[in-house]
Design a protein around this motif. Structure first.
Motif, PDB file in Angstrom:
ATOM      1  N   ARG A  51     -36.880 107.758   6.872  1.00 35.69           N
ATOM      2  CA  ARG A  51     -37.167 106.622   7.747  1.00 35.69           C
ATOM      3  C   ARG A  51     -36.438 105.384   7.243  1.00 35.69           C
ATOM      4  NH1 ARG A  51     -40.769 102.527   9.422  1.00 35.69           N
ATOM      5  NH2 ARG A  51     -41.996 103.046  11.253  1.00 35.69           N
ATOM      6  N   LYS A  69     -31.068  99.254  25.592  1.00 32.58           N
ATOM      7  CA  LYS A  69     -30.548  97.946  26.001  1.00 32.58           C
ATOM      8  C   LYS A  69     -30.333  97.009  24.826  1.00 32.58           C
ATOM      9  CE  LYS A  69     -31.444  98.741  30.450  1.00 32.58           C
ATOM     10  NZ  LYS A  69     -30.420  98.995  31.372  1.00 32.58           N
ATOM     11  N   GLN A  70     -31.256  97.095  23.870  1.00 32.91           N
ATOM     12  CA  GLN A  70     -31.238  96.045  22.851  1.00 32.91           C
ATOM     13  C   GLN A  70     -31.107  96.565  21.434  1.00 32.91           C
ATOM     14  OE1 GLN A  70     -34.864  94.867  24.366  1.00 32.91           O
ATOM     15  NE2 GLN A  70     -33.922  93.929  26.153  1.00 32.91           N
ATOM     16  N   ARG A  71     -30.888  97.866  21.287  1.00 29.44           N
ATOM     17  CA  ARG A  71     -30.714  98.443  19.952  1.00 29.44           C
ATOM     18  C   ARG A  71     -31.890  98.089  19.041  1.00 29.44           C
ATOM     19  NH1 ARG A  71     -25.335  99.730  19.407  1.00 29.44           N
ATOM     20  NH2 ARG A  71     -25.512  99.670  17.145  1.00 29.44           N
ATOM     21  N   ASP A  72     -33.046  98.144  19.614  1.00 25.22           N
ATOM     22  CA  ASP A  72     -34.253  97.718  18.905  1.00 25.22           C
ATOM     23  C   ASP A  72     -34.658  98.726  17.830  1.00 25.22           C
ATOM     24  OD1 ASP A  72     -36.805  97.015  18.110  1.00 25.22           O
ATOM     25  OD2 ASP A  72     -37.411  96.355  20.097  1.00 25.22           O
ATOM     26  N   ALA A  73     -34.538  98.284  16.558  1.00 24.39           N
ATOM     27  CA  ALA A  73     -34.810  99.209  15.460  1.00 24.39           C
ATOM     28  C   ALA A  73     -36.295  99.547  15.344  1.00 24.39           C
ATOM     29  CB  ALA A  73     -34.310  98.603  14.153  1.00 24.39           C
ATOM     30  N   THR A 100     -27.670 104.586  21.768  1.00 22.92           N
ATOM     31  CA  THR A 100     -27.094 103.242  21.756  1.00 22.92           C
ATOM     32  C   THR A 100     -25.636 103.184  22.137  1.00 22.92           C
ATOM     33  OG1 THR A 100     -26.652 103.488  19.415  1.00 22.92           O
ATOM     34  CG2 THR A 100     -28.689 102.378  20.020  1.00 22.92           C
ATOM     35  N   ARG A 110     -26.513  96.755  13.472  1.00 25.16           N
ATOM     36  CA  ARG A 110     -26.990  95.705  14.357  1.00 25.16           C
ATOM     37  C   ARG A 110     -26.432  94.347  13.990  1.00 25.16           C
ATOM     38  NH1 ARG A 110     -32.645  94.580  15.943  1.00 25.16           N
ATOM     39  NH2 ARG A 110     -31.475  93.413  17.474  1.00 25.16           N
ATOM     40  N   GLU A 147     -28.546  87.977  21.812  1.00 20.74           N
ATOM     41  CA  GLU A 147     -28.892  89.175  22.555  1.00 20.74           C
ATOM     42  C   GLU A 147     -30.234  89.747  22.139  1.00 20.74           C
ATOM     43  OE1 GLU A 147     -24.374  90.886  22.912  1.00 20.74           O
ATOM     44  OE2 GLU A 147     -26.123  92.139  23.351  1.00 20.74           O
ATOM     45  N   SER A 205     -36.071 102.211  26.673  1.00 17.22           N
ATOM     46  CA  SER A 205     -35.336 101.128  27.302  1.00 17.22           C
ATOM     47  C   SER A 205     -34.952 100.070  26.273  1.00 17.22           C
ATOM     48  CB  SER A 205     -36.189 100.533  28.420  1.00 17.22           C
ATOM     49  OG  SER A 205     -35.978  99.166  28.534  1.00 17.22           O
ATOM     50  N   LYS A 206     -35.858  99.769  25.358  1.00 18.07           N
ATOM     51  CA  LYS A 206     -35.552  98.771  24.335  1.00 18.07           C
ATOM     52  C   LYS A 206     -34.418  99.232  23.443  1.00 18.07           C
ATOM     53  CE  LYS A 206     -39.752  96.270  23.427  1.00 18.07           C
ATOM     54  NZ  LYS A 206     -40.874  96.139  22.506  1.00 18.07           N
ATOM     55  N   PHE A 265     -37.191 102.208  17.686  1.00 19.01           N
ATOM     56  CA  PHE A 265     -36.706 103.493  17.217  1.00 19.01           C
ATOM     57  C   PHE A 265     -37.612 104.048  16.121  1.00 19.01           C
ATOM     58  CE2 PHE A 265     -33.699 106.787  17.019  1.00 19.01           C
ATOM     59  CZ  PHE A 265     -33.524 107.150  15.691  1.00 19.01           C
ATOM     60  N   ALA A 266     -38.058 103.156  15.253  1.00 20.08           N
ATOM     61  CA  ALA A 266     -38.954 103.588  14.178  1.00 20.08           C
ATOM     62  C   ALA A 266     -40.238 104.185  14.751  1.00 20.08           C
ATOM     63  CB  ALA A 266     -39.269 102.415  13.262  1.00 20.08           C
ATOM     64  N   LEU A 295     -33.364 103.360   9.103  1.00 18.19           N
ATOM     65  CA  LEU A 295     -33.498 101.953   9.465  1.00 18.19           C
ATOM     66  C   LEU A 295     -32.413 101.107   8.827  1.00 18.19           C
ATOM     67  CD1 LEU A 295     -37.332 101.322   9.617  1.00 18.19           C
ATOM     68  CD2 LEU A 295     -35.670 101.317  11.454  1.00 18.19           C
ATOM     69  N   ILE A 346     -39.080  99.771  34.374  1.00 21.03           N
ATOM     70  CA  ILE A 346     -39.209  99.747  32.920  1.00 21.03           C
ATOM     71  C   ILE A 346     -37.956 100.314  32.281  1.00 21.03           C
ATOM     72  CG2 ILE A 346     -40.397 100.738  30.954  1.00 21.03           C
ATOM     73  CD1 ILE A 346     -42.915 100.676  32.477  1.00 21.03           C
ATOM     74  N   THR A 347     -37.519 101.454  32.803  1.00 25.86           N
ATOM     75  CA  THR A 347     -36.334 102.071  32.228  1.00 25.86           C
ATOM     76  C   THR A 347     -35.126 101.163  32.331  1.00 25.86           C
ATOM     77  OG1 THR A 347     -37.228 103.928  33.459  1.00 25.86           O
ATOM     78  CG2 THR A 347     -35.376 104.374  32.017  1.00 25.86           C
ATOM     79  N   ILE A 367     -29.247 101.547  10.699  1.00 24.65           N
ATOM     80  CA  ILE A 367     -29.300 100.872  11.990  1.00 24.65           C
ATOM     81  C   ILE A 367     -29.095  99.381  11.815  1.00 24.65           C
ATOM     82  CG2 ILE A 367     -30.846 100.207  13.864  1.00 24.65           C
ATOM     83  CD1 ILE A 367     -32.118 102.940  13.623  1.00 24.65           C
ATOM     84  N   TRP A 419     -30.051 108.319  17.617  1.00 27.57           N
ATOM     85  CA  TRP A 419     -29.795 106.883  17.665  1.00 27.57           C
ATOM     86  C   TRP A 419     -28.422 106.618  18.277  1.00 27.57           C
ATOM     87  CZ3 TRP A 419     -31.669 102.129  17.468  1.00 27.57           C
ATOM     88  CH2 TRP A 419     -30.799 101.066  17.226  1.00 27.57           C
TER      89      TRP A 419
END
Lengths: 182, 443
Positions: free
Chosen positions: B30, A15-19, A63, B41, B48, A11-12, A22-23, B34, B388-389, B37, A59
């Motif tokens: 990794r 919704k929020q592109r939380d890196a 996203t 971002r 946000e 979900s993170k 993902f890691a 990152l 949660i989802t 990404i 990814w």
């Protein structure tokens, strides 16, 4: 990883592109996805390339698509892996990596090494044997005995019912033993 | 499968085998992923950021809930508290003196504890009050554990002492609950922030008490399971409230992230408990079914309600039904439908169990009750998962609390059913031993 935790991470990411989230998923899945891919291709290089491609695609899928509801990451990620491999083979045959010369080299370096090498050769034989089986059997043996997934989890990944999984597993084992003996 | 083959397959998982990725490659990839990404971002504005979204959502819901509350303007001497509630070694250091429930000195110990609490109350130090209560709850739990293990006491003495200890423990847990609620409803912002700051420590402390409670409940011959379940439930609610306060009171990103983590952890642990109890329900139902197979040997109930324990089906008196029945306490949620903690509505059976009596239920009735409770848990767990989802942490937390209650009821139902069934099964095995024509070679 607990299923609930996984849902949270997904979900993170969606919704929020939380890196960081993902890691965390990467850390959890990298080894087994690599094994899954490595099993189906011929060289380390390919396995590495395809696996990184897999996570990149994962990814992007998470996203960029329109926030689809994902029930289980397991099913999704294995599906994507399979597709990537299929595409790879369609594009052209991969190179074979044989490595026997490595072994010959090691044989010269002593008895302890010899035993390691023998073990390695046994393992190689086993892998080669497995590769002779049909895709479905290969997969199910990998998931059960190498990844040690439960029947329930395998059912999820392969999109089968549990009874089906048990039956297929049994058949796969039987065939493997037959072929291995020869 | 051929065991040799199995070992070989297993060996393939060993790190040195080619089938596994190279360490450097894993790390490099990794890092590569990152950095890719992150560069994507940077297109998104800070507004946000995940943390802000969550914190806003929870803050909104809290504001609406407590908007009507007038903060009591009591003269508060708020000292800046630095709580080193060291989470390691907490339980060990909790039993300051060695006296146990039942000892004369134990009462003295309680008195000193009470003094500390009152002091905290007088100085208006709610957070300290809570911390103290938790510390003392941990002590009670530890004392109870010691009593159970103490060889000097015979069974009767153990029961007596344990009851005393549990009484006090219940009081402690109830005060913790009360203090927290008091702080949240009437406390000044500063106090709530204090609470939020120590949220993590409090959470660890409640977890330790909960663990000790588990150990107590799982001890053989434990009659405490109902009390334990209720106390665990109260502690759960405390945790949830504190987590909320932590999020609301967070003053910067770092605090918010930590608080958010607390909330997530709590939800995850509630769902995991729920899953466990669902699985346990299945096991319990299977167990109950075994009773039916021993139908010949189980107690039978005649129409008049009297119980006859016989081995065979019964004499031909009219209206006799030989259905295996099991004994359940009238205060169990199997009968009342809820744990005491929750029952503000009248219970469903219409009985008011003022004294604990024994109710007789058939296997079917029991299993259907187990199933019902389990269903309830499953439905709510689904709701939480969906929330949660959807990224709706605040509502998920609310639902998770309901889930916790349902799980508690289901756990209690499972435990009670299991002991009822085991009672019957052990009775019948004794019967089987005595019967001469049944030889199953059992000792």
């Amino acid at each position: 990883m607990k299923h609930a935790r996984e849902l949270l991470l997904l979900s993170k990411i969606q919704k929020q592109r939380d890196a960081t989230a993902f890691a965390e998923l990467y850390d959890e899945y990298i080894a087994r996805m690599y094994r899954f891919v490595a099993f189906k291709v011929e060289s380390r290089q390919e396995a590495e390339d395809l696996t990184s491609e897999l996570f990149l695609k994962l990814w992007e899928y998470l996203t960029k698509s329109e926030q689809k509801h994902i029930d289980s990451l397991n099913g999704l990620i294995y599906r994507m892996a399979r597709n990537i491999i299929i595409d790879h083979y369609r594009k052209g045959a991969s190179k074979k990596e044989f490595g026997i010369d490595e072994y010959a080299l090691m044989l010269e370096t002593g008895d302890k090494e010899l035993r390691r090498v023998e073990a390695k050769i046994d393992a190689e034989k086993l892998i080669q044997t497995m590769k002779q089986l049909k895709q479905e059997y290969q997969e199910i043996l990998l998931l059960r005995y190498i990844e040690e997934l439960s029947i329930k989890e395998i059912a999820h990944v392969m999109g089968k019912k549990r009874t089906n999984v048990r039956v297929t597993l049994h058949r796969a084992r039987t065939v493997l033993e037959d072929v291995y003996k020869k | 499968m051929n065991p040799q083959l199995k070992t070989q397959l297993k060996a393939l998982q060993a790190a040195e085998h080619e089938l596994n990725p190279r360490k450097e490659w894993v790390e490099d990839t990794r890092a590569m992923l990152l950095s890719r990404i992150q560069s994507e971002r940077s297109e998104y504005s800070a507004a946000e950021s995940s943390v802000g979204v969550v914190a806003d959502a929870i803050a909104e819901s809290l504001r609406t809930k407590f908007a009507w509350t007038m903060y009591i303007g009591k003269p508060v001497m708020v000292s800046v508290l630095v709580f080193a509630i060291a989470s390691s070694g907490w339980i060990a250091s909790a039993s300051a003196t060695n006296s146990l429930p039942g000892d004369t000195l134990w009462r003295v110990k309680l008195a000193t504890e009470k003094t500390q609490v009152v002091l905290a109350e007088i100085t208006g130090n709610d957070t300290k009050e809570v911390a103290l209560q938790l510390k003392f709850a941990a002590r009670r739990a530890e004392e109870i554990k010691i009593v159970a293990a103490e060889e000097r006491f015979d069974a009767e003495e153990k029961t007596k002492r344990t009851e005393e200890g549990v009484e006090k423990l219940k009081e402690n847990v109830a005060s913790v609950d009360e203090s927290i609620k008091k702080t949240i409803q009437f406390g000044e912002d500063v106090e709530k922030k204090e609470l939020g700051k120590v949220a993590k420590d409090l959470s660890t402390a409640t977890e330790e008490v909960a663990d000790a409670l588990d150990a107590i409940a799982s001890a053989p011959d434990s009659v405490l399971s109902k009390d334990v379940h209720e106390m665990k439930q109260t502690l759960d609610e405390v945790d949830i409230e504190v987590a909320r306060v932590a999020v609301e009171g967070a003053e910067n990103d770092a605090e918010r992230i930590e608080a958010e983590q607390l909330v997530e952890d709590k939800i995850v642990s509630l769902i995991t408990d729920a899953d466990k109890s669902i699985d346990e329900s299945v096991v319990v139902k299977d167990l109950a079914e075994q009773v039916e197979e021993h139908a010949d040997h189980a107690s039978v109930i005649s129409a008049s309600g009297a119980v006859e324990g016989t081995e065979n089906t019964v004499s031909g008196s009219e209206g006799v039904v030989d259905v295996p029945v099991l004994e359940v306490s009238s205060s169990s949620p199997i009968v009342t439908g809820e744990l005491d903690v929750f029952s503000d509505d009248a219970d469903q059976t219409g009985d008011t169990p003022e004294s604990e009596t024994v109710v007789l239920l058939t296997v079917d009735e029991l299993t259907s009750r187990v199933e019902e409770a389990s269903q309830e848990v499953q439905t709510r767990a689904e709701e939480v998962r969906t929330l949660i989802t959807d990224g709706n942490l605040s509502e998920a937390l609310d639902k998770a609390r309901d889930l916790g209650r349902a799980t508690s009821v289901s756990e209690q139902v499972n435990t009670d059913t299991k002991s009822a069934v085991e009672q019957v099964l052990s009775d019948t095995s004794e019967d089987t031993e005595e019967t001469t024509d049944v030889s199953d070679g059992r000792e």
